[in-house]
Write a protein that holds these residues in place. Structure first.
Motif, PDB file in Angstrom:
ATOM      1  N   ASP A  36       0.798  -1.221   0.000  1.00 11.03           N
ATOM      2  CA  ASP A  36       0.000   0.000   0.000  1.00 11.03           C
ATOM      3  C   ASP A  36       0.836   1.280   0.000  1.00 11.03           C
ATOM      4  N   ILE A  37       2.153   1.151   0.167  1.00  9.70           N
ATOM      5  CA  ILE A  37       3.006   2.333   0.242  1.00  9.70           C
ATOM      6  C   ILE A  37       4.193   2.160  -0.689  1.00  9.70           C
ATOM      7  N   GLU A  38       4.204   2.927  -1.774  1.00  8.12           N
ATOM      8  CA  GLU A  38       5.345   2.887  -2.689  1.00  8.12           C
ATOM      9  C   GLU A  38       6.544   3.529  -1.999  1.00  8.12           C
ATOM     10  N   GLY A  39       7.731   3.010  -2.284  1.00  8.74           N
ATOM     11  CA  GLY A  39       8.953   3.586  -1.745  1.00  8.74           C
ATOM     12  C   GLY A  39       9.465   2.912  -0.498  1.00  8.74           C
ATOM     13  N   VAL A  40       8.818   1.837  -0.030  1.00 11.33           N
ATOM     14  CA  VAL A  40       9.288   1.090   1.142  1.00 11.33           C
ATOM     15  C   VAL A  40       9.604  -0.337   0.706  1.00 11.33           C
ATOM     16  N   ALA A  41      10.838  -0.769   0.969  1.00 11.41           N
ATOM     17  CA  ALA A  41      11.260  -2.142   0.672  1.00 11.41           C
ATOM     18  C   ALA A  41      11.715  -2.801   1.972  1.00 11.41           C
ATOM     19  N   CYS A  42      11.328  -4.053   2.164  1.00 11.11           N
ATOM     20  CA  CYS A  42      11.699  -4.802   3.365  1.00 11.11           C
ATOM     21  C   CYS A  42      12.424  -6.082   2.976  1.00 11.11           C
ATOM     22  N   PRO A  98      -4.546   3.188   7.656  1.00 12.96           N
ATOM     23  CA  PRO A  98      -5.156   3.197   8.989  1.00 12.96           C
ATOM     24  C   PRO A  98      -4.102   3.389  10.086  1.00 12.96           C
ATOM     25  N   LYS A  99      -4.497   4.060  11.161  1.00 15.85           N
ATOM     26  CA  LYS A  99      -3.585   4.281  12.286  1.00 15.85           C
ATOM     27  C   LYS A  99      -3.354   2.993  13.076  1.00 15.85           C
ATOM     28  N   LYS A 100      -4.244   2.029  12.927  1.00 20.71           N
ATOM     29  CA  LYS A 100      -4.075   0.749  13.629  1.00 20.71           C
ATOM     30  C   LYS A 100      -3.153  -0.157  12.822  1.00 20.71           C
ATOM     31  N   GLN A 101      -2.761  -1.261  13.424  1.00 20.71           N
ATOM     32  CA  GLN A 101      -1.874  -2.195  12.712  1.00 20.71           C
ATOM     33  C   GLN A 101      -2.569  -2.792  11.506  1.00 20.71           C
ATOM     34  N   GLU A 102      -1.767  -3.069  10.478  1.00 21.83           N
ATOM     35  CA  GLU A 102      -2.291  -3.682   9.262  1.00 21.83           C
ATOM     36  C   GLU A 102      -1.275  -4.704   8.772  1.00 21.83           C
ATOM     37  N   GLU A 103      -1.740  -5.921   8.508  1.00 26.38           N
ATOM     38  CA  GLU A 103      -0.849  -6.983   8.026  1.00 26.38           C
ATOM     39  C   GLU A 103      -0.458  -6.701   6.577  1.00 26.38           C
ATOM     40  N   VAL A 104       0.865  -6.739   6.289  1.00 26.39           N
ATOM     41  CA  VAL A 104       1.332  -6.439   4.934  1.00 26.39           C
ATOM     42  C   VAL A 104       2.056  -7.603   4.267  1.00 26.39           C
ATOM     43  N   PHE A 105       2.436  -8.632   5.037  1.00 22.07           N
ATOM     44  CA  PHE A 105       3.136  -9.774   4.454  1.00 22.07           C
ATOM     45  C   PHE A 105       2.920 -10.994   5.335  1.00 22.07           C
ATOM     46  N   THR A 106       2.671 -12.146   4.709  1.00 21.67           N
ATOM     47  CA  THR A 106       2.474 -13.417   5.416  1.00 21.67           C
ATOM     48  C   THR A 106       3.201 -14.514   4.669  1.00 21.67           C
ATOM     49  N   GLN A 107       3.836 -15.402   5.428  1.00 25.36           N
ATOM     50  CA  GLN A 107       4.483 -16.567   4.825  1.00 25.36           C
ATOM     51  C   GLN A 107       4.234 -17.781   5.711  1.00 25.36           C
ATOM     52  N   VAL A 148       1.722   2.636  12.479  1.00 23.87           N
ATOM     53  CA  VAL A 148       2.075   4.018  12.200  1.00 23.87           C
ATOM     54  C   VAL A 148       2.379   4.717  13.515  1.00 23.87           C
ATOM     55  N   ASP A 149       3.590   5.271  13.619  1.00 22.89           N
ATOM     56  CA  ASP A 149       4.011   6.052  14.778  1.00 22.89           C
ATOM     57  C   ASP A 149       3.888   7.523  14.390  1.00 22.89           C
ATOM     58  N   THR A 150       2.704   8.109  14.623  1.00 18.18           N
ATOM     59  CA  THR A 150       2.447   9.485  14.191  1.00 18.18           C
ATOM     60  C   THR A 150       3.299  10.490  14.963  1.00 18.18           C
ATOM     61  N   GLU A 151       3.557  10.231  16.229  1.00  9.74           N
ATOM     62  CA  GLU A 151       4.348  11.165  17.036  1.00  9.74           C
ATOM     63  C   GLU A 151       5.772  11.315  16.500  1.00  9.74           C
ATOM     64  N   ASN A 152       6.345  10.218  15.988  1.00 10.16           N
ATOM     65  CA  ASN A 152       7.713  10.246  15.466  1.00 10.16           C
ATOM     66  C   ASN A 152       7.761  10.234  13.944  1.00 10.16           C
ATOM     67  N   ASN A 153       6.605  10.390  13.297  1.00  7.57           N
ATOM     68  CA  ASN A 153       6.530  10.463  11.836  1.00  7.57           C
ATOM     69  C   ASN A 153       7.228   9.276  11.169  1.00  7.57           C
ATOM     70  N   SER A 154       6.879   8.071  11.614  1.00  8.42           N
ATOM     71  CA  SER A 154       7.547   6.855  11.138  1.00  8.42           C
ATOM     72  C   SER A 154       6.556   5.729  10.914  1.00  8.42           C
ATOM     73  N   LEU A 155       6.938   4.820  10.036  1.00  9.89           N
ATOM     74  CA  LEU A 155       6.252   3.541   9.873  1.00  9.89           C
ATOM     75  C   LEU A 155       7.059   2.509  10.639  1.00  9.89           C
ATOM     76  N   VAL A 156       6.385   1.604  11.338  1.00 14.32           N
ATOM     77  CA  VAL A 156       7.049   0.549  12.096  1.00 14.32           C
ATOM     78  C   VAL A 156       6.573  -0.781  11.523  1.00 14.32           C
ATOM     79  N   TYR A 157       7.524  -1.637  11.161  1.00 17.65           N
ATOM     80  CA  TYR A 157       7.208  -2.965  10.644  1.00 17.65           C
ATOM     81  C   TYR A 157       7.606  -3.986  11.698  1.00 17.65           C
TER      82      TYR A 157
END
Length: 162
Positions: free
Chosen positions: A49-55, A95-104, A119-128
């Motif tokens: 859902d977010i272009e520009g993020v690779a894990c 969404p501000k709540k957790q969302e599953e992005v990968f399953t194996q 989403v960590d809005t206070e620190n302007n970060s995405l947390v995986y």
């Protein structure tokens, strides 16, 4: 019993359909076995859902005959590293709540490796966050990686929260 198994299968299929597709990077053998060594494998995926993020995810893979046939339960040992790999553009409001992005799958039926985005809005970060889930009991093993929402060149992140 047949209905329970069908429900489990449909649930797993729907979860897997909504998550990212991984590319195999490679594996390194850790324990020699006559048939199929134990390994640590690395895969990469992009946030769907977010272009520009690779894990990148590394995980243990059980070898032997049961591993070769796909019946071994892989251990709950893994790591994750996510980075900004281009301009960050959300394809939809996130969404501000957790969302599953990968399953194996980590075993034939009952164990999975799951990556959730928070989403960590206070620190302007995405947390995986990567965890292992079982139908009966999960594992406390986990790993996290953060991606700060920063400009890429002159382009500011295009991001909207729900």
């Amino acid at each position: 019993m047949k209905h329970i198994l069908a429900l489990l299968f449909l649930t797993a299929a729907s979860v897997m359909a909504n998550t990212a597709h991984a590319e195999n990077i490679g594996c390194v053998s850790t324990t020699w076995r006559v048939v199929n060594n134990d390994k640590v494998c690395v895969q990469s995926f992009k946030d769907p859902d977010i272009e520009g993020v690779a894990c990148h995810v590394s995980y243990a893979q059980t070898g032997g005959i049961s591993g070769a046939l796909g019946f071994a339960e892989d251990p709950s040992r893994f790591s994750i590293s996510c980075r900004q790999a281009g301009p960050i553009v959300a394809k939809k409001p996130i969404p501000k709540k957790q969302e599953e992005v990968f399953t194996q799958r980590m075993s034939f039926l009952f164990k999975g490796l799951n990556v959730s985005r928070l989403v960590d809005t206070e620190n302007n970060s995405l947390v995986y966050l990567i965890v292992s889930e079982k139908v009966i009991e999960g594992s406390p093993f986990n790993s996290i990686s953060t991606v700060p929402l920063m400009p890429w060149g002159t382009q500011a992140p295009q991001f909207q929260l729900k």
